[in-house]
Design a protein around this motif. Structure first.
Motif, mmCIF file in Angstrom:
data_model
loop_
_atom_site.group_PDB
_atom_site.id
_atom_site.type_symbol
_atom_site.label_atom_id
_atom_site.label_comp_id
_atom_site.label_asym_id
_atom_site.label_seq_id
_atom_site.Cartn_x
_atom_site.Cartn_y
_atom_site.Cartn_z
ATOM 1 N N ASP A 51 0.823 -1.211 0.000
ATOM 2 C CA ASP A 51 0.000 0.000 0.000
ATOM 3 C C ASP A 51 0.854 1.257 0.000
ATOM 4 O O ASP A 51 0.530 2.255 -0.638
ATOM 5 C CB ASP A 51 -0.945 0.018 1.204
ATOM 6 N N ASN A 55 1.299 4.273 -2.863
ATOM 7 C CA ASN A 55 1.185 5.694 -2.532
ATOM 8 C C ASN A 55 2.471 6.467 -2.800
ATOM 9 O O ASN A 55 2.465 7.690 -2.844
ATOM 10 C CB ASN A 55 0.782 5.872 -1.066
ATOM 11 N N SER A 86 -3.938 9.039 -0.351
ATOM 12 C CA SER A 86 -4.609 7.826 -0.829
ATOM 13 C C SER A 86 -5.756 8.126 -1.790
ATOM 14 O O SER A 86 -6.205 7.240 -2.521
ATOM 15 C CB SER A 86 -5.133 7.009 0.361
#
Length: 202
Positions: A51, A55, A86
């Motif tokens: 994740d 980003n 995000s």
């Protein structure tokens, strides 16, 4: 399975052999870090999870607590910036938010580094024990002054940091504070994080 440290040339060879349906080869963000002459505290991890990779910067995965801990210590706005990051959909807009994050960190004398330069891990998995091979990133730690203090946020990050210190013939200057759930909430670790950030940042 314990991750296996290997030399850089070896992991680059192994990269050619991975099963891309099950594994991924990843590189750290160390060259994009905000380590500057103002840096007083460096938070050390292993390598950024998927994740965070998406980003484009350290500790930007939705459930990561590091930015919240810095906010509570320094009254910064990193958690809000992470949330806005995000939602951005273009590389240019993501880069603009990352620049804001780096500026906040730099103003407070805080930076991040990963002990791993490259890693091969299970596809889309972030746990340290799902890393198969890695090589350490000695070069990015080479010119950091001995006065800088380090937080190692996992056992593997601590192990790598100590190996880097040994390779550079420097005295370790750190504390080991697990950051992942549930360890952050045991033995007063959250309070220790806040105490250390306040003590060693600007």
């Amino acid at each position: 399975m314990k991750p296996t440290p290997v030399e850089e040339n070896e992991i680059l060879l192994k990269k050619k052999e991975i099963d891309e349906t099950k594994e991924e080869f990843v590189e750290n963000f160390n060259k994009y870090s905000c380590v500057t002459p103002k840096t007083r505290l460096i938070i050390v991890g292993t390598i950024t999870p998927p994740d965070g990779m998406n980003n484009g910067y350290f500790y930007t995965a939705p459930h990561n607590s590091v930015y919240r801990l810095i906010d509570e210590s320094k009254s910064t706005n990193l958690k809000r910036l992470k949330k806005s990051l995000s939602k951005e959909t273009t590389p240019e807009k993501k880069e603009a938010v990352v620049t804001q994050i780096k500026n906040v960190l730099e103003e407070n004398g805080i930076a991040f580094l990963d002990i791993m330069k490259y890693a091969i891990r299970q596809l889309n998995k972030s746990d340290d024990d799902l890393i198969k091979y890695y090589c350490i990133d000695i070069e990015r730690f080479k010119n950091i002054p001995n006065s800088v203090y380090f937080i190692c946020n996992s056992k593997l990050a601590k192990e790598g940091y100590l190996n880097i210190c040994k390779a550079l013939h420097r005295e370790p200057n750190y504390i080991y504070l697990p950051q992942n759930f549930p360890h952050l909430y045991r033995n007063g670790n959250e309070e220790k994080w806040i105490e250390i950030i306040k003590k060693y940042s600007i």
